[in-house]
Design a protein around this motif. Structure first.
Motif, PDB file in Angstrom:
ATOM      1  N   ALA A 117     -27.228 -33.586   0.312  1.00 11.23           N
ATOM      2  CA  ALA A 117     -27.116 -33.463  -1.145  1.00 11.23           C
ATOM      3  C   ALA A 117     -26.336 -34.636  -1.739  1.00 11.23           C
ATOM      4  O   ALA A 117     -26.594 -35.054  -2.872  1.00 11.23           O
TER       5      ALA A 117
ATOM      6  N   ALA B 193     -28.807 -37.295  -2.304  1.00  8.59           N
ATOM      7  CA  ALA B 193     -30.059 -36.848  -2.916  1.00  8.59           C
ATOM      8  C   ALA B 193     -30.507 -37.758  -4.055  1.00  8.59           C
ATOM      9  O   ALA B 193     -31.697 -38.102  -4.162  1.00  8.59           O
TER      10      ALA B 193
ATOM     11  N   ARG C 216     -33.958 -39.822  -4.017  1.00 11.22           N
ATOM     12  CA  ARG C 216     -35.027 -39.471  -4.964  1.00 11.22           C
ATOM     13  C   ARG C 216     -35.398 -40.651  -5.858  1.00 11.22           C
ATOM     14  O   ARG C 216     -36.584 -40.872  -6.152  1.00 11.22           O
TER      15      ARG C 216
ATOM     16  N   TYR D  14     -35.688 -33.805   4.013  1.00 13.76           N
ATOM     17  CA  TYR D  14     -35.791 -34.997   3.170  1.00 13.76           C
ATOM     18  C   TYR D  14     -37.014 -34.915   2.251  1.00 13.76           C
ATOM     19  O   TYR D  14     -36.936 -35.297   1.077  1.00 13.76           O
TER      20      TYR D  14
ATOM     21  N   ILE E 270     -36.384 -33.152  -0.855  1.00 17.66           N
ATOM     22  CA  ILE E 270     -35.614 -33.950  -1.808  1.00 17.66           C
ATOM     23  C   ILE E 270     -36.550 -34.910  -2.541  1.00 17.66           C
ATOM     24  O   ILE E 270     -36.486 -35.065  -3.765  1.00 17.66           O
TER      25      ILE E 270
ATOM     26  N   GLY F 218     -32.964 -36.254  -8.684  1.00 20.43           N
ATOM     27  CA  GLY F 218     -31.923 -36.088  -7.685  1.00 20.43           C
ATOM     28  C   GLY F 218     -31.021 -34.908  -8.002  1.00 20.43           C
ATOM     29  O   GLY F 218     -30.587 -34.182  -7.101  1.00 20.43           O
TER      30      GLY F 218
ATOM     31  N   ALA G  67     -32.780 -31.794  -6.991  1.00 20.96           N
ATOM     32  CA  ALA G  67     -32.810 -31.718  -5.527  1.00 20.96           C
ATOM     33  C   ALA G  67     -31.493 -31.159  -4.999  1.00 20.96           C
ATOM     34  O   ALA G  67     -31.475 -30.306  -4.101  1.00 20.96           O
ATOM     35  N   ARG G  68     -30.359 -31.639  -5.557  1.00 19.20           N
ATOM     36  CA  ARG G  68     -29.039 -31.148  -5.148  1.00 19.20           C
ATOM     37  C   ARG G  68     -28.886 -29.666  -5.468  1.00 19.20           C
ATOM     38  O   ARG G  68     -28.411 -28.879  -4.648  1.00 19.20           O
TER      39      ARG G  68
ATOM     40  N   ILE H 214     -30.729 -27.564  -3.054  1.00 18.17           N
ATOM     41  CA  ILE H 214     -30.040 -27.486  -1.762  1.00 18.17           C
ATOM     42  C   ILE H 214     -28.904 -26.468  -1.827  1.00 18.17           C
ATOM     43  O   ILE H 214     -28.720 -25.659  -0.911  1.00 18.17           O
TER      44      ILE H 214
END
Length: 477
Positions: A92, A95, A99, A251, A254, A260, A263-264, A267
């Motif tokens: 993360a 990330a 990204r 990955y 992500i 990004g 994506a975090r 997670i």
């Protein structure tokens, strides 16, 4: 064969799998570009990212091995989940960087860090592939082992059935169809985890009876966290944490997020759900221990199969669908990841990337079928040898972890020479192999990762990297 029971499990599974397959084909029909196939169109929403990360991480291991760990050692099961979560939280941190650069696979990250080199691309792709392929084959075996005992259906037909089912979720749209069906399966898995865990407590006579019947130290703190033993926990640390940091499946999700930041967030949510999976394994394991302590530590992985024989028929039918959904969510992700490397990296290292773009999705689908057949045949013909695939985590992490993570960190200020990556990967492989052959008491992945780190540092001292600013000045001049 118990025909009635098999029919009930089949009906429940067909309903759940049928809904998932319907989602896969619907999404696949709407999202059918090459980017959709490899990275979900880079537009998957947060809730899909969260559930597909969770569903990918939670497979047959939680259903069998983790239940066995809690059966034998109680709270020690949480170490496994903790190491996965720590690895995902580290991912993360990177990330946003990952990204923004629109990567599709781990070998592409190496190309960004060290430049385009066919040899490096090939080595990295192979090191990346062996882990998800190992997952694919072992999940086939886990599924067949569980259902063969309950239904009496022979081993081989069950593996063939799982192989065909897995194809239904990958072929329509690659990662896009896999991720959206993971969302459906993930929701179903969370709900069923609560139901099954509740029944296990009830069957064992209530939580008070469970606590009273199992050894006191299984629930004591900190004793319960250390029951597995320091060497076993260390083994998990160096198998799971580096394996998570170098596992392309995480990955790709992500890369598939809208940003990004999303994506975090995905997670973080998936980490919460992974803790729920650990709690599920803990409850089932200690409940079975309370009902039947005869397996002992050595027979701990029989606990999950025995529990299947104790649930009522109606619940077993739904539980069977839950097991199938859990395993399919992992096999689909693993299969798609292997194919992405074969087509996007290994093939592109030697074939012009732009020459046949129109045919790449078709080629990916044929490759998907081929990889599935190979994994199924291996699972049927030589299932007892699949234990060696556990070593793929150690070798893959020994080769990839240091040059990948340190390369990302260094890239913010330096342009690192590819020789540094080669030295680190070679040292990691050799260190891991020597320790493996010698049969060291310390997990051989430790030696591989340490050797890789030493190789990286020594090579950096010899081939000192230029700063990004210096490189830009040299390019301008």
């Amino acid at each position: 064969m118990n025909i009635g029971l098999t029919a009930l499990i089949a009906i429940a599974s067909v309903v759940v799998i049928g809904i998932g397959a319907g989602i896969a084909f619907y999404v696949g029909r709407k999202k059918n570009t090459e980017e959709d196939w490899i990275v979900g169109g880079r537009s998957l929403p947060i809730y899909v990212i969260a559930f597909t990360q969770y569903a990918t991480a939670v497979g047959g291991g939680v259903l069998v091995a983790h239940v066995g760990i809690s059966y034998a050692w109680g709270f020690s099961v949480y170490w496994y989940e903790l190491f996965v979560i720590v690895g995902m939280l580290i991912l993360a941190l990177f990330a946003n960087w990952l990204r923004k650069r629109k990567f599709s696979t781990i070998p592409e990250i190496f190309t960004r860090l060290y430049g385009e080199h066919k040899t490096m691309m090939t080595i990295v792709a192979i090191a990346v592939i062996i882990v998800p392929f190992g997952w694919l084959a072992t999940q086939f075996v886990a599924f067949a082992s569980l259902f063969s005992e309950v239904t009496g259906v022979p081993f081989a037909p069950l593996i063939i059935a799982m192989a065909i089912i897995t194809l239904l979720f990958v072929l329509p749209g690659g990662l896009t169809s896999v991720a959206w069906t993971d969302f459906f399966f993930g929701v179903f898995m969370i709900g069923m985890s609560v139901v099954i865990a509740g029944y296990a407590i009830h069957a064992a006579g209530g939580w008070g009876d469970v606590v009273a019947k199992v050894p006191d130290d299984m629930f004591a703190l900190p004793e319960g966290l250390t029951l597995a033993g320091g060497s076993t926990i260390l083994l998990w640390l160096f198998a799971i944490l580096p394996g998570t940091l170098t596992n392309q499946l995480y990955y790709q999700r992500i890369f598939a997020a809208k940003s990004g930041k999303e994506a975090r967030t995905g997670i973080y949510l998936s980490c919460v759900m992974i803790l729920i999976a650990g709690t599920y394994a803990l409850i089932i394991g200690v409940a079975v221990h309370a009902m039947n302590p005869s397996f002992g530590v050595e027979g701990r992985e029989d606990a999950a199969g025995w529990f299947l024989t104790q649930v009522p028929v109606w619940l077993l039918a739904i539980y069977g669908a839950f097991l199938m959904a859990t395993i399919v969510s992992t096999t689909g992700s693993a299969l798609q990841s292997v194919v992405a490397n074969l087509i996007n990296d290994l093939r592109n290292a030697f074939v012009n990337r732009e020459a046949d773009t129109r045919n790449r999705i078709s080629l990916s689908r044929w490759c998907t079928v081929g990889v599935t057949i190979v994994a199924a045949v291996l699972s049927i013909v030589y299932p007892q040898a699949l234990g060696w695939l556990v070593a793929t985590y150690a070798y893959s992490a020994s080769i990839l972890a240091v040059p990948l993570l340190f390369g990302i960190i260094m890239s913010k200020r330096y342009n690192v020479n590819v020789a540094v990556a080669y030295a680190s990967m070679a040292a990691g492989f050799i260190g891991c192999a020597i320790a493996h052959v010698l049969g060291t008491t310390i997990p051989y992945a430790v030696f591989g990762i340490v050797a890789s780190l030493v190789g990286y540092i020594v090579a950096l001292l010899i081939a000192r990297p230029a700063t990004v600013a210096q490189q830009e000045e040299a390019t301008i001049s």
